[in-house]
Design an enzyme around this catalytic site. Structure first.
Site, PDB file in Angstrom:
ATOM      1  N   THR A  23      -4.869   6.378   1.901  1.00 29.77           N
ATOM      2  CA  THR A  23      -5.469   7.214   2.245  1.00 29.77           C
ATOM      3  C   THR A  23      -6.077   7.971   1.432  1.00 29.77           C
ATOM      4  O   THR A  23      -5.770   8.995   1.176  1.00 29.77           O
ATOM      5  CB  THR A  23      -3.990   8.207   2.549  1.00 29.77           C
ATOM      6  OG1 THR A  23      -2.851   7.640   3.257  1.00 29.77           O
ATOM      7  CG2 THR A  23      -4.632   9.538   3.667  1.00 29.77           C
ATOM      8  N   GLU A  54       0.856  -0.720  -0.226  1.00 28.23           N
ATOM      9  CA  GLU A  54      -0.020   0.003  -0.078  1.00 28.23           C
ATOM     10  C   GLU A  54       0.975   1.536   0.016  1.00 28.23           C
ATOM     11  O   GLU A  54       1.765   1.336   1.341  1.00 28.23           O
ATOM     12  CB  GLU A  54      -0.895   0.118   1.405  1.00 28.23           C
ATOM     13  CG  GLU A  54      -1.693   1.633   1.960  1.00 28.23           C
ATOM     14  CD  GLU A  54      -2.249   1.206   2.510  1.00 28.23           C
ATOM     15  OE1 GLU A  54      -2.419   2.581   3.138  1.00 28.23           O
ATOM     16  OE2 GLU A  54      -3.049   0.396   3.446  1.00 28.23           O
ATOM     17  N   LYS A 106     -10.666  -2.338   7.041  1.00 30.27           N
ATOM     18  CA  LYS A 106     -10.000  -1.919   7.724  1.00 30.27           C
ATOM     19  C   LYS A 106     -10.144  -0.868   8.620  1.00 30.27           C
ATOM     20  O   LYS A 106     -10.451  -0.704   8.886  1.00 30.27           O
ATOM     21  CB  LYS A 106      -8.880  -0.408   6.857  1.00 30.27           C
ATOM     22  CG  LYS A 106      -7.986   0.826   7.643  1.00 30.27           C
ATOM     23  CD  LYS A 106      -7.122   1.213   6.061  1.00 30.27           C
ATOM     24  CE  LYS A 106      -6.223   2.387   7.683  1.00 30.27           C
ATOM     25  NZ  LYS A 106      -5.797   2.927   5.687  1.00 30.27           N
ATOM     26  N   ARG A 134       0.045  10.517   0.750  1.00 26.48           N
ATOM     27  CA  ARG A 134      -0.144  11.328   1.446  1.00 26.48           C
ATOM     28  C   ARG A 134       0.905  12.535   0.923  1.00 26.48           C
ATOM     29  O   ARG A 134       1.941  13.227   1.993  1.00 26.48           O
ATOM     30  CB  ARG A 134       0.973  10.979   2.388  1.00 26.48           C
ATOM     31  CG  ARG A 134      -0.181   9.902   3.600  1.00 26.48           C
ATOM     32  CD  ARG A 134      -0.241  10.002   4.784  1.00 26.48           C
ATOM     33  NE  ARG A 134      -1.319   8.537   4.626  1.00 26.48           N
ATOM     34  CZ  ARG A 134      -0.588   8.061   6.397  1.00 26.48           C
ATOM     35  NH1 ARG A 134      -0.495   8.061   7.024  1.00 26.48           N
ATOM     36  NH2 ARG A 134      -1.751   7.114   6.935  1.00 26.48           N
TER      37      ARG A 134
END
Length: 212
Positions: free
Chosen positions: A73, A45, A133, A49
């Site tokens: 994110t 992953e 998640k 960001r």
């Protein structure tokens, strides 16, 4: 359209730990991913960001054999679509909102949405999501909290992420409702900065050997 749980689980079950990466420099993305894959961590992953994130996802998707790169994110539909276009094979969000859920409806790339409470889990379950998640894992109650959810919400499984480490990963992996964990410890910033790919491969191999 409900979550494509089968497709998502086929990726998450490749290993007990999914590396959660913050890539500052796109030049490090390919050697970093290769080091992780060599250590046995094929599902990766890359979080959205940094300005380098999309290019990093694209590079890994195009150049790293055996890697299943996902984007983390994801906060809105625009980022969802951009990540898919870059080559992401799965999408991860820290929570959920209408924008992300709408983007997921029309996509062939599965979404791993975040939830931190029983109510959030129930909300996503009603929308057809049964692979979630759990974030932020430690701060939201840790392994004891997830264990408590395993009976009333037995058909939902989780990838706990958030302050998960080599020290506590086994506590999560021992639970019946945990498919894998997400963690950043397998790719420390200092090793990435030093280009110590062998060191990262070693950490990845340790993580890949974890079993519940």
């Amino acid at each position: 359209m409900a979550q494509d749980s089968e497709k998502l689980l086929s990726i998450l079950k490749l290993q007990p730990v999914v590396p959660v990466l913050i890539v500052e420099d796109v030049a490090s993305a390919v050697p970093l991913a290769r080091a992780l894959v060599e250590g046995g961590l094929k599902a990766i992953e890359i979080t959205m960001r940094t300005p380098a994130a999309l290019d990093a996802i694209r590079a890994v998707a195009n150049e790293v054999e055996g890697a299943h790169v996902g984007a983390g994110t994801i906060l809105n539909a625009k980022d969802f679509e951009a990540a898919v276009k870059a080559g992401s094979t799965f999408i991860v969000s820290p929570g959920v909102n209408k924008s992300v859920l709408e983007a997921a409806k029309g996509s062939k790339v599965p979404l791993l949405p975040g939830a931190a409470t029983a109510s959030e889990v129930m909300h996503l379950r009603d929308k057809g999501y049964k692979v979630l998640k759990f974030f932020p894992a430690e701060q939201a109650g840790g392994a004891p909290y997830l264990k408590a959810l395993s009976s009333p919400l037995a058909d939902v499984v989780f990838c706990p992420t958030g302050s998960v480490s080599l020290k506590n990963a086994k506590d999560y992996l021992a639970l019946p409702n945990v498919v894998c964990v997400g963690g950043s410890w397998v790719a420390p910033k200092e090793l990435i900065a030093a280009g110590d790919w062998a060191g990262i491969t070693k950490l990845a191999a340790e993580a890949a050997a974890l079993r519940g």
